[in-house]
Design an enzyme around this catalytic site. Structure first.
Site, PDB file in Angstrom:
ATOM      1  N   ASP A   1      18.801  74.743  43.391  1.00  0.00           N
ATOM      2  CA  ASP A   1      18.910  73.389  42.553  1.00  0.00           C
ATOM      3  C   ASP A   1      17.831  72.905  42.576  1.00  0.00           C
ATOM      4  O   ASP A   1      17.621  72.013  41.755  1.00  0.00           O
ATOM      5  CB  ASP A   1      20.236  72.848  42.666  1.00  0.00           C
ATOM      6  CG  ASP A   1      20.378  72.729  44.128  1.00  0.00           C
ATOM      7  OD1 ASP A   1      20.164  73.210  45.313  1.00  0.00           O
ATOM      8  OD2 ASP A   1      19.922  71.225  44.652  1.00  0.00           O
TER       9      ASP A   1
ATOM     10  N   SER B 261      29.923  68.317  58.436  1.00  0.00           N
ATOM     11  CA  SER B 261      30.442  69.373  59.437  1.00  0.00           C
ATOM     12  C   SER B 261      29.055  69.715  60.244  1.00  0.00           C
ATOM     13  O   SER B 261      29.269  70.534  61.025  1.00  0.00           O
ATOM     14  CB  SER B 261      31.279  70.013  58.514  1.00  0.00           C
ATOM     15  OG  SER B 261      30.683  70.787  57.268  1.00  0.00           O
TER      16      SER B 261
ATOM     17  N   GLY C 107      20.132  79.242  46.360  1.00  0.00           N
ATOM     18  CA  GLY C 107      20.623  77.619  45.729  1.00  0.00           C
ATOM     19  C   GLY C 107      19.437  77.054  45.585  1.00  0.00           C
ATOM     20  O   GLY C 107      18.733  76.286  46.600  1.00  0.00           O
TER      21      GLY C 107
ATOM     22  N   SER D 157      13.431  72.862  61.315  1.00  0.00           N
ATOM     23  CA  SER D 157      13.917  71.381  61.228  1.00  0.00           C
ATOM     24  C   SER D 157      15.635  71.339  62.106  1.00  0.00           C
ATOM     25  O   SER D 157      16.093  70.006  62.225  1.00  0.00           O
ATOM     26  CB  SER D 157      14.526  71.559  60.086  1.00  0.00           C
ATOM     27  OG  SER D 157      15.290  72.312  59.609  1.00  0.00           O
TER      28      SER D 157
ATOM     29  N   LYS E  31      18.043  64.860  62.269  1.00  0.00           N
ATOM     30  CA  LYS E  31      19.069  64.264  61.707  1.00  0.00           C
ATOM     31  C   LYS E  31      18.996  63.137  62.544  1.00  0.00           C
ATOM     32  O   LYS E  31      20.114  62.265  61.605  1.00  0.00           O
ATOM     33  CB  LYS E  31      20.013  65.252  61.144  1.00  0.00           C
ATOM     34  CG  LYS E  31      20.488  65.819  60.068  1.00  0.00           C
ATOM     35  CD  LYS E  31      21.557  65.770  59.067  1.00  0.00           C
ATOM     36  CE  LYS E  31      21.379  66.618  57.162  1.00  0.00           C
ATOM     37  NZ  LYS E  31      20.597  67.670  57.572  1.00  0.00           N
TER      38      LYS E  31
ATOM     39  N   GLU F 111      13.983  76.013  49.311  1.00  0.00           N
ATOM     40  CA  GLU F 111      15.000  75.976  50.010  1.00  0.00           C
ATOM     41  C   GLU F 111      16.000  77.950  50.044  1.00  0.00           C
ATOM     42  O   GLU F 111      15.037  78.201  49.460  1.00  0.00           O
ATOM     43  CB  GLU F 111      15.876  75.382  48.691  1.00  0.00           C
ATOM     44  CG  GLU F 111      15.391  76.026  47.436  1.00  0.00           C
ATOM     45  CD  GLU F 111      15.673  74.874  46.295  1.00  0.00           C
ATOM     46  OE1 GLU F 111      16.561  73.630  46.378  1.00  0.00           O
ATOM     47  OE2 GLU F 111      15.225  74.988  44.984  1.00  0.00           O
TER      48      GLU F 111
HETATM   49  C1  LIG Z   1      20.285  69.064  56.782  1.00  0.00           C
HETATM   50  C2  LIG Z   1      19.591  70.351  57.305  1.00  0.00           C
HETATM   51  C3  LIG Z   1      18.156  70.581  56.784  1.00  0.00           C
HETATM   52  C4  LIG Z   1      18.392  69.322  55.321  1.00  0.00           C
HETATM   53  O1  LIG Z   1      18.097  68.295  54.850  1.00  0.00           O
HETATM   54  P1  LIG Z   1      17.834  67.512  53.942  1.00  0.00           P
HETATM   55  O2  LIG Z   1      17.539  66.002  54.352  1.00  0.00           O
HETATM   56  O3  LIG Z   1      19.860  67.846  53.414  1.00  0.00           O
HETATM   57  O4  LIG Z   1      17.334  68.149  52.825  1.00  0.00           O
HETATM   58  C5  LIG Z   1      17.981  71.322  56.727  1.00  0.00           C
HETATM   59  N1  LIG Z   1      17.337  72.305  58.227  1.00  0.00           N
HETATM   60  C6  LIG Z   1      18.753  71.298  58.909  1.00  0.00           C
HETATM   61  C7  LIG Z   1      19.090  72.534  60.265  1.00  0.00           C
HETATM   62  C8  LIG Z   1      19.416  70.866  58.598  1.00  0.00           C
HETATM   63  O5  LIG Z   1      20.163  70.011  59.226  1.00  0.00           O
END
Ligand SMILES: *Cc1c(COP(=O)(O)O)cnc(C)c1O
Length: 321
Positions: A213, A81, A211, A307, A56, A207
């Site tokens: 969606d 959050s 969820g 991620s 992020k 996903e």
């Molecule tokens: C926010 C997040 C996601 C999902 O990312 P999006 O861009 O909202 O699809 C996946 N893994 C982690 C660790 C995140 O912080």
């Protein structure tokens, strides 16, 4: 902000230029055990080692880097959050501007503390009686602050895509790229990067089963809204993908699959035991699809977006116990 329909791989490449020297170029790890288990060649892009512990940072930093002097003077605002709050707080500090973050009053103390440590001002709201997006919009209008939402924004999307760009640059051609999916910032960005840098690579979103969606939306060709999903993947507890995100996803993503919470836990264990990595539940979505046999990958070269790694150690221990 650019028109989402016109976004291209070159926008991701421009984001990469802005991020150079600010974001870590995270490592790509491999595991002979993971390859033997799947019959594939797996390349793990480890954004759990990114600044503040998740990809992020890329989107937040890219969005703020594009602020005009007037926007910089007024500062940045967001609601989150989770990891996006810390990403905005850190990016704002690096840019020398003020950050205001709207969080639910019952947000985990650790997340509030981390956001404050990065210099963000935290404003609380009641998640049961108030609407955070309304509060954010009102504050943005009253104070002239620019809202940078967690995923539904072209500059956020392009920033997130730089993770996939680095992976393609580092490992060469891939057959499949598996990407965790919440609101769709990471998935849309990675699909844009693939469209220019790895056109033969199938991009697949993953996903939580509770969820799905995103999967429903892709199949129906329009954004489907669901109730707040019950899952341990707290970074993917969204009720619908973003509009900008869906514009890209419906054009450029090949499929969306789901994994169960039990498969996420199994994957957290595997990554810890075999690869010595602490990965948060949401961060395991892509890996779980390959390691738990949700998607047939034998014989393929597979990129896996890990991620993020932000999980309390006590929660991690409880989940894998
Ligand atoms: C926010 C997040 C996601 C999902 O990312 P999006 O861009 O909202 O699809 C996946 N893994 C982690 C660790 C995140 O912080």
């Amino acid at each position: 902000m650019s028109d989402t329909a016109l976004l291209a791989c070159s926008d991701v490449e421009q984001a990469a230029a802005r991020l150079r020297g600010a974001a870590h170029r995270t490592p790509v790890l491999t595991s002979a055990t993971a390859d033997a288990r799947t019959g594939a060649r797996l390349f793990f892009k480890c954004e759990n080692y990114q600044r503040m512990g998740a990809f992020k940072f890329r989107g937040a930093f890219n969005a703020i880097a594009r602020f005009t002097p007037a926007q910089r003077a007024a500062g940045v605002l967001t609601f989150s959050s989770g990891n996006h709050a810390q990403a905005i707080a850190l990016s704002a500090r690096l840019a020398g501007i003020r950050a205001t973050i709207i969080m639910p009053h019952d947000a985990p103390a650790l997340k509030v503390q981390a956001t404050r440590e990065y210099g963000g001002e935290v404003l609380f709201y009641d998640r049961y009686t108030e609407n955070r997006e309304e509060i954010a919009r009102r504050l943005a209008t009253e104070r002239g602050i620019t809202l940078v939402p967690p995923y539904d924004h072209p500059d956020v999307i392009c920033g997130q895509g730089t993770a996939a760009q680095e992976l393609f640059e580092d490992v060469g051609p891939l057959d499949v790229l598996l990407v965790p999916l919440g609101g769709g910032g990471l998935l849309a960005g990675c699909a844009l990067a693939a469209s220019g840098l790895a056109p033969g690579c199938k991009v697949i979103g993953v996903e939580p089963e509770a969820g799905n969606d995103g999967q429903q939306s892709l199949r129906r060709g329009q954004i489907v809204h669901i109730g707040v999903p019950k899952t341990i993947a707290d970074g993917a507890m969204v009720t619908h993908v973003g509009e900008h995100n869906f514009e890209v996803i419906r054009r450029r993503v090949d499929d969306i699959v789901t994994v169960s919470d039990a498969q996420l836990v199994e994957t957290m264990k595997f990554l810890a035991e075999r690869m010595k990595m602490v990965v948060e539940p949401t961060g395991c979505l892509g890996a779980a699809a390959a390691l738990c046999g949700v998607l047939p990958v034998a014989g393929k070269r597979v990129g896996i977006l890990i991620s993020g790694g932000n999980v309390d150690l006590s929660r991690f221990a409880a989940l894998v116990a």
